[in-house]
Each structure stands twice: as structure tokens, then as C-alpha cells.
Design a protein around this motif. Structure first.
Motif, PDB file in Angstrom:
ATOM      1  N   UNK A 264      91.534 -16.751 -56.803  1.00  0.00           N
ATOM      2  CA  UNK A 264      91.292 -15.552 -55.993  1.00  0.00           C
ATOM      3  C   UNK A 264      89.819 -15.186 -56.024  1.00  0.00           C
ATOM      4  N   UNK A 265      88.931 -16.184 -55.992  1.00  0.00           N
ATOM      5  CA  UNK A 265      87.503 -15.910 -56.057  1.00  0.00           C
ATOM      6  C   UNK A 265      86.941 -16.351 -57.391  1.00  0.00           C
ATOM      7  N   UNK A 266      85.638 -16.085 -57.585  1.00  0.00           N
ATOM      8  CA  UNK A 266      84.928 -16.536 -58.784  1.00  0.00           C
ATOM      9  C   UNK A 266      85.603 -16.000 -60.041  1.00  0.00           C
ATOM     10  N   UNK A 267      86.099 -16.930 -60.863  1.00  0.00           N
ATOM     11  CA  UNK A 267      86.685 -16.609 -62.159  1.00  0.00           C
ATOM     12  C   UNK A 267      87.879 -15.662 -62.063  1.00  0.00           C
ATOM     13  N   UNK A 268      88.512 -15.599 -60.928  1.00  0.00           N
ATOM     14  CA  UNK A 268      89.691 -14.749 -60.784  1.00  0.00           C
ATOM     15  C   UNK A 268      90.871 -15.584 -60.290  1.00  0.00           C
ATOM     16  N   UNK A 269      92.061 -15.164 -60.757  1.00  0.00           N
ATOM     17  CA  UNK A 269      93.281 -15.823 -60.316  1.00  0.00           C
ATOM     18  C   UNK A 269      94.284 -14.771 -59.866  1.00  0.00           C
ATOM     19  N   UNK A 270      95.059 -15.127 -58.847  1.00  0.00           N
ATOM     20  CA  UNK A 270      96.154 -14.278 -58.384  1.00  0.00           C
ATOM     21  C   UNK A 270      97.452 -14.890 -58.887  1.00  0.00           C
ATOM     22  N   UNK A 271      98.231 -14.105 -59.640  1.00  0.00           N
ATOM     23  CA  UNK A 271      99.486 -14.586 -60.218  1.00  0.00           C
ATOM     24  C   UNK A 271     100.657 -13.794 -59.630  1.00  0.00           C
ATOM     25  N   UNK A 272     101.763 -14.476 -59.495  1.00  0.00           N
ATOM     26  CA  UNK A 272     103.004 -13.803 -59.111  1.00  0.00           C
ATOM     27  C   UNK A 272     103.946 -13.862 -60.313  1.00  0.00           C
ATOM     28  N   UNK A 273     104.403 -12.697 -60.730  1.00  0.00           N
ATOM     29  CA  UNK A 273     105.278 -12.609 -61.892  1.00  0.00           C
ATOM     30  C   UNK A 273     106.541 -11.834 -61.518  1.00  0.00           C
ATOM     31  N   UNK A 274     107.606 -12.101 -62.245  1.00  0.00           N
ATOM     32  CA  UNK A 274     108.843 -11.337 -62.067  1.00  0.00           C
ATOM     33  C   UNK A 274     109.124 -10.561 -63.343  1.00  0.00           C
TER      34      UNK A 274
ATOM     35  N   UNK B  92      92.331  -5.089 -70.168  1.00  0.00           N
ATOM     36  CA  UNK B  92      90.960  -5.393 -69.719  1.00  0.00           C
ATOM     37  C   UNK B  92      90.850  -6.596 -68.794  1.00  0.00           C
ATOM     38  N   UNK B  93      91.708  -7.590 -68.966  1.00  0.00           N
ATOM     39  CA  UNK B  93      91.588  -8.817 -68.165  1.00  0.00           C
ATOM     40  C   UNK B  93      92.317  -8.736 -66.829  1.00  0.00           C
ATOM     41  N   UNK B  94      92.960  -7.614 -66.546  1.00  0.00           N
ATOM     42  CA  UNK B  94      93.693  -7.461 -65.290  1.00  0.00           C
ATOM     43  C   UNK B  94      92.860  -6.629 -64.323  1.00  0.00           C
ATOM     44  N   UNK B  95      92.585  -7.211 -63.155  1.00  0.00           N
ATOM     45  CA  UNK B  95      91.841  -6.519 -62.111  1.00  0.00           C
ATOM     46  C   UNK B  95      92.737  -5.562 -61.332  1.00  0.00           C
TER      47      UNK B  95
ATOM     48  N   UNK C   6      90.615 -13.163 -66.486  1.00  0.00           N
ATOM     49  CA  UNK C   6      90.829 -14.228 -67.462  1.00  0.00           C
ATOM     50  C   UNK C   6      92.320 -14.277 -67.757  1.00  0.00           C
ATOM     51  N   UNK C   7      92.798 -15.473 -68.012  1.00  0.00           N
ATOM     52  CA  UNK C   7      94.225 -15.613 -68.267  1.00  0.00           C
ATOM     53  C   UNK C   7      94.474 -16.954 -68.935  1.00  0.00           C
ATOM     54  N   UNK C   8      95.652 -17.068 -69.529  1.00  0.00           N
ATOM     55  CA  UNK C   8      96.047 -18.326 -70.153  1.00  0.00           C
ATOM     56  C   UNK C   8      96.161 -19.432 -69.107  1.00  0.00           C
ATOM     57  N   UNK C   9      96.648 -19.093 -67.925  1.00  0.00           N
ATOM     58  CA  UNK C   9      96.783 -20.076 -66.851  1.00  0.00           C
ATOM     59  C   UNK C   9      95.419 -20.661 -66.502  1.00  0.00           C
ATOM     60  N   UNK C  10      94.430 -19.798 -66.368  1.00  0.00           N
ATOM     61  CA  UNK C  10      93.083 -20.267 -66.048  1.00  0.00           C
ATOM     62  C   UNK C  10      92.559 -21.195 -67.141  1.00  0.00           C
TER      63      UNK C  10
ATOM     64  N   UNK D  51      94.780 -21.979 -78.440  1.00  0.00           N
ATOM     65  CA  UNK D  51      94.632 -21.285 -79.716  1.00  0.00           C
ATOM     66  C   UNK D  51      93.578 -20.187 -79.632  1.00  0.00           C
ATOM     67  N   UNK D  52      92.496 -20.461 -78.882  1.00  0.00           N
ATOM     68  CA  UNK D  52      91.451 -19.458 -78.738  1.00  0.00           C
ATOM     69  C   UNK D  52      91.924 -18.261 -77.924  1.00  0.00           C
ATOM     70  N   UNK D  53      92.949 -18.465 -77.114  1.00  0.00           N
ATOM     71  CA  UNK D  53      93.445 -17.382 -76.269  1.00  0.00           C
ATOM     72  C   UNK D  53      94.674 -16.749 -76.927  1.00  0.00           C
ATOM     73  N   UNK D  54      94.511 -15.604 -77.538  1.00  0.00           N
ATOM     74  CA  UNK D  54      95.591 -14.884 -78.227  1.00  0.00           C
ATOM     75  C   UNK D  54      96.228 -15.690 -79.359  1.00  0.00           C
ATOM     76  N   UNK D  55      95.443 -16.624 -79.939  1.00  0.00           N
ATOM     77  CA  UNK D  55      95.887 -17.362 -81.123  1.00  0.00           C
ATOM     78  C   UNK D  55      97.246 -18.032 -80.897  1.00  0.00           C
TER      79      UNK D  55
END
Length: 527
Positions: free
Chosen positions: A343-353, A370-373, A393-397, A436-440
Motif C-alpha cells: 500500500x505504498x512505501x513501507x506500508x501494507x494493506x491487510x484484510x483480517x477477520x 503504533x504500527x497501524x496506520x 510494519x508487520x510480521x507479513x512484511x 524472532x526479532x519481531x515480537x520475539x
């Protein structure tokens, strides 16, 4: 004004000229001059009377002027020469001299008329600059196209990066090149490069560790090229400027390697040209960054899709700090990640249920993360609410940047479980470290899985299993009846009359048939 007696009409004529007019003896001594000489040079009549014509020229041009005067009779008619006229304030004004020998008052003299050609010089200089710029841009274009041709057959990301560096460094336009990637610690690590001096990559790595606004990091953060000209004169840290001077580097550009808004890395190029990487050159490198980003994504995707086997990694995150985990602590059931897209520079659009949680509660949690736009309620999917979430930022990214393909991500009661795959011949360590670096995240299982061949027949069976006879009939009547044409050949009412059913009934069956097709297609992609 003069030491030569000329008649008033001749003097008036010469004074009327907008050019400098000199009358010299055959040794170069000044005998007469018009007012323009005084106005342009700044000398008064007394000063000029003590000078010869050569004193008004730069010292390095006087030899040529004396030789021209000595050989004047052998020069062709209309012959002109260019010299600079010196002024009292030190300026050098280019003039074109046209001279002729005359008999004045029984004396043989040289009459010289000098025209200011500064504007002509400026135009010629501008044309030369344009030609040079055009030539440089052609060479840049050839170099960039050579890089593109070189990466066409590359089979891995490493080969792509090496080819880019080798092709650019081989051009005389550039002094050094390196490609870097973001690490989980959000610092840049040069992966490959070619430069001036020993341990070039080691020096670049050390400079990246300094506390300063690094163009390469800014390019990664913004997704836009970052250029710097005349680096030794900029307010960069001393080690940066010293390294540039030692290697003959004057300018540089950091270009993000981008694919569909996802920044995969950065290409940094240095040049000895002080004014390199203007807007046109940056545009060429921006395009190169997009093509390299596309190539990297393509080889990673192809590697995963064509692999006969994959390594499936399952991770667990016990921390409820992640957005989906936070939502799951309040939900009635599991919260799932369904799909993501850049969804642009360093951004992702996610669909969740999300199961059993009002939209306003989900959106409130998003505002505190903080990581949610943004988070927006889209609709419902059975008992679950569907949300569109944009993250910085996200685990998916992190997984995608590390070369993995997300399989599933589910959070329940504050604990998250996610599964990712890498090609069977790829090392899973970068994915494990990134997770591991992302939320251990903790790796709980790793095993090899066979990747079945997905056939057209399998897809057809998947569709047949989902469609009822009435849904299939509605779909076929709509297709052959022109309902899907643009503009439509038939309305819903026309198709309903053909089927001898009501319009709402037709819409009901058609909508469910379309949903079944989409579900079958998406399931086919995931299998």
C-alpha cells in the motif's frame, strides 16, 4: 584621447560605433581610441595614453596578438581573432577583433574594431553543456539498459545484485556501487558491492553505523531516490567526507529497489562527477530500481512456486502486543489474517477477520497500536467482521522481505500462531531470525512438505463441488445471454424471464454462483 590627428567626420563616425575602436601604430602603440574603450575598460585617457594595445590583453594572449600584428599583411581580408579585453577591476571580456591597415595623416596605422561576444560565448557554452549532458544521458541510458539485460537471466537475488554492481561499476560514469538490505534491527547491511580501495564494503558498513541522516536509510524509509552532490563539501560526518575524498567520490545516489510499493533493498551508486545524479539521471535510476525490485520479487516467487518441496515453518508469539493478538484478547473466537497487498512505501494493506467484536472496539485498538496506520470495517463474512488494516510494519512484511511466503496467521486469546514457507533448497535461518526479532517469535516446528501440482482439472472439480444446479444455470444464462457484456445485451429482468423465475431469485442464485467461483479460485491459489 589620442596622439593621432584625424578629421572630425571620421572621428564622429568611429565614436558612433557601439564597439571598441583602436588605432595603433605597427608596433602596437595606442594612437587613438573611442569613448567605448574608456567605458568598457575603466581606464581614463591619461592611463590609456601610456599603454599599448597589448596591455589591454591578458598576458598569455599577448604573444599571439604580437605575432598576428607582425604577420598582418599575410592574413586574408575579413580575418578575425578572439581576445579577452582586461578591465581595471580584473574582468576578462571576450571580444572579436577585426582589423585593417590604413594611411592616416601620412602614417600607416592599424584600425581595429572589437565587438563584445560574451553573449555568443554564453550561448556556445550552453550548447556545449547541452551536448555534453545529452551525451552523458545517452551513456547513462546505455549503462542502465545494459544492467537490465544482464539481470534478465539471473536465477537468484544474489545473482541479480551482483550483476547490477558489476555492470554499473564497469562504466566510467561511476566509481563505486553497493546493494544493501534492511536487517531486522532496521539498519542497512551492504550485501554486495564493487568500490575503490581495499575493504570497500567494510568501510561502507562502518559509515552506515554512524549517527547521521543516511541517504540510503532515507531511501528505504521513503521509497524515493536520495541524491547528494559535492559530498566532500556537505555537512556529513568527517569519516564520510574523508572516505569520499580518498576514493575520488563527488556525488552519490541511493535508489530504493521497489516492487508494488514494497521496498526490498537499496542500490547506492557513487560518481566522480560533482554534478551527477540530476533529475533526469535520478529518473533513470528510479526506473532501474523498479525493474530490479520486480526481478528480485520474480525470482523469489518463481523459486517458491516451482519448487517441488518447501520448508514449512510454524511460529508462536505469546506477547499480546501485536495488533491481531491484542484484538484476539477481546474477541469471541480466532482472529485471522486473510490477505495482504503493498500500500505504498513501507506500508501494507491487510484484510483480517475478527470473531464477535464490534467494529468500534477493533478500530480503537488500532488507534493505540503504533504500527497501524488505519483500520476500517469492510463488512461481514458470516459471523466474522472483515477489516482493512494498513500498517507501517508487520510480521507479513518482515516475512516477505526475508523471502518467505506466508501461509496462515491466526491469533486466539492473545497468542499468535503463524505458518510460512520457503523453497526446499533455501536456508530458513533468515526467516527465523526475522520472526524472532519481531515480537520475539518462537519457532515451534519445521518440516518438509511436498508441493502438489495444481491442475486445471482440480480447479474445475473445486468449482463443481461448490455450485448447485440452479446457481450453474443462472451463471450460464447470464453469460450466454450477454448480462456480463459492456454495455449489457440483457438486463437481469431479461435473463430472469428467460429462466421463468423472478428477478430477485435470479440475483440470489447469480450472486452465490459468483461467490463460489471466487472462493474456488482463491482456494486453488492457496493449495
Amino acid at each position: 584621447m589620442s596622439e593621432l590627428d584625424i578629421d572630425a567626420s571620421t572621428a564622429k563616425l568611429l565614436e558612433s560605433l557601439p564597439d571598441l575602436v583602436y588605432i595603433l601604430d605597427l608596433d602596437g602603440g595606442l594612437l587613438w581610441w573611442n569613448d567605448q574603450v574608456r567605458e568598457v575598460t575603466g581606464y581614463d585617457d591619461e592611463e590609456l595614453s601610456e599603454m599599448d594595445g597589448f596591455d589591454l590583453l591578458p598576458s598569455e594572449q599577448r604573444v599571439d596578438a604580437r605575432e598576428a600584428l607582425a604577420d598582418f599583411e599575410s592574413l586574408p581580408p575579413g580575418y578575425t581573432m578572439e581576445f579577452d579585453v582586461l578591465t581595471t577591476d580584473g574582468r576578462r571580456i571576450p571580444h572579436e577583433f577585426n582589423s585593417t591597415v590604413l594611411e592616416v595623416s601620412d602614417e600607416t596605422v592599424l584600425v581595429s574594431i572589437a565587438r563584445d561576444i560574451s553573449l555568443r560565448h554564453d550561448r556556445e557554452a550552453a550548447l556545449r553543456r547541452q551536448r555534453d549532458e545529452l551525451d552523458t544521458m545517452n551513456r547513462i541510458s546505455e549503462t542502465v539498459h545494459g544492467v537490465i539485460r544482464g539481470i534478465v537471466d539471473a536465477a537468484s537475488r544474489e545473482e541479480i545484485e551482483s550483476t547490477v554492481c558489476e555492470r554499473l561499476a564497469a562504466s566510467e560514469l561511476y566509481r563505486a556501487v553497493w546493494v544493501g538490505r534492511n536487517t531486522p534491527e532496521e539498519t542497512i547491511t551492504p550485501e554486495t558491492g564493487i568500490g575503490v580501495g581495499e575493504d570497500f564494503l567494510g568501510v561502507m558498513d562502518e559509515l552506515n553505523d554512524l549517527e547521521w541522516t543516511r541517504p540510503a536509510q532515507k531511501a528505504l524509509d521513503t521509497g524515493e531516490p536520495q541524491a547528494a552532490q559535492q559530498i566532500p563539501e556537505l555537512s556529513f560526518p568527517d569519516p564520510v567526507r574523508e572516505a569520499a575524498v580518498e576514493r575520488g567520490i563527488e556525488s552519490g545516489v541511493a535508489v530504493p529497489l521497489v516492487h508494488r510499493g514494497n521496498v526490498l533493498g537499496v542500490l547506492v551508486v557513487y560518481s566522480s562527477r560533482s554534478e551527477a545524479f540530476n533529475d533526469r539521471e535520478q529518473a533513470a535510476f528510479r526506473r532501474l530500481g523498479e525493474i530490479v525490485g520486480f526481478a528480485i520479487n520474480a525470482v523469489q516467487t518463481e523459486r517458491l512456486l516451482l519448487s517441488d518441496s518447501a520448508t514449512r515453518l510454524t511460529f508462536r508469539i505469546e506477547s499480546p502486543e501485536a495488533f491481531l493478538a491484542s484484538v484476539s484478547t477481546l474477541a469471541d473466537g480466532p482472529c485471522r489474517h486473510e490477505w495482504s497487498t503493498p500500500a505504498g512505501a513501507d506500508r501494507y494493506r491487510h484484510y483480517i477477520t475478527v470473531s464477535g467484536l464490534p467494529p468500534e472496539r477493533v478500530e480503537a485498538i488500532a488507534e493505540e497500536t503504533p504500527t497501524v496506520d488505519s483500520a476500517e470495517y469492510v463488512g461481514s463474512n458470516g459471523d466474522d467482521g472483515v477489516f482493512e488494516v494498513v500498517t507501517t510494519d508487520s510480521l507479513i512484511r518482515r516475512l516477505l522481505e526475508a523471502g518467505a511466503s506466508p501461509v496462515s496467521l491466526e491469533a486466539r486469546d492473545g497468542e499468535t500462531t503463524f505458518v510460512a514457507e520457503v523453497p526446499g533448497d533455501a536456508a530458513p535461518r533468515p526467516i527465523v531470525e526475522a520472526a524472532k526479532e519481531f515480537y520475539d517469535a518462537e519457532l515451534v516446528s519445521k518440516h518438509e512438505v511436498e508441493r502438489p501440482v495444481r491442475t486445471v482439472e482440480a480447479f474445475h472439480h473445486g468449482v463443481d463441488d461448490r455450485l448447485t444446479d440452479k446457481q450453474e444455470a443462472a451463471l450460464r444464462h447470464a453469460f450466454f445471454g450477454g448480462y456480463f457484456s459492456w454495455p449489457r445485451d440483457a438486463t437481469a429482468e431479461d435473463i430472469a424471464d428467460t429462466m421463468d423465475i423472478s428477478s430477485p431469485t435470479f440475483h440470489y442464485h447469480l450472486r452465490h454462483a459468483q461467490q463460489a467461483l471466487v472462493e474456488a479460485y482463491l482456494q486453488h491459489l492457496e493449495d
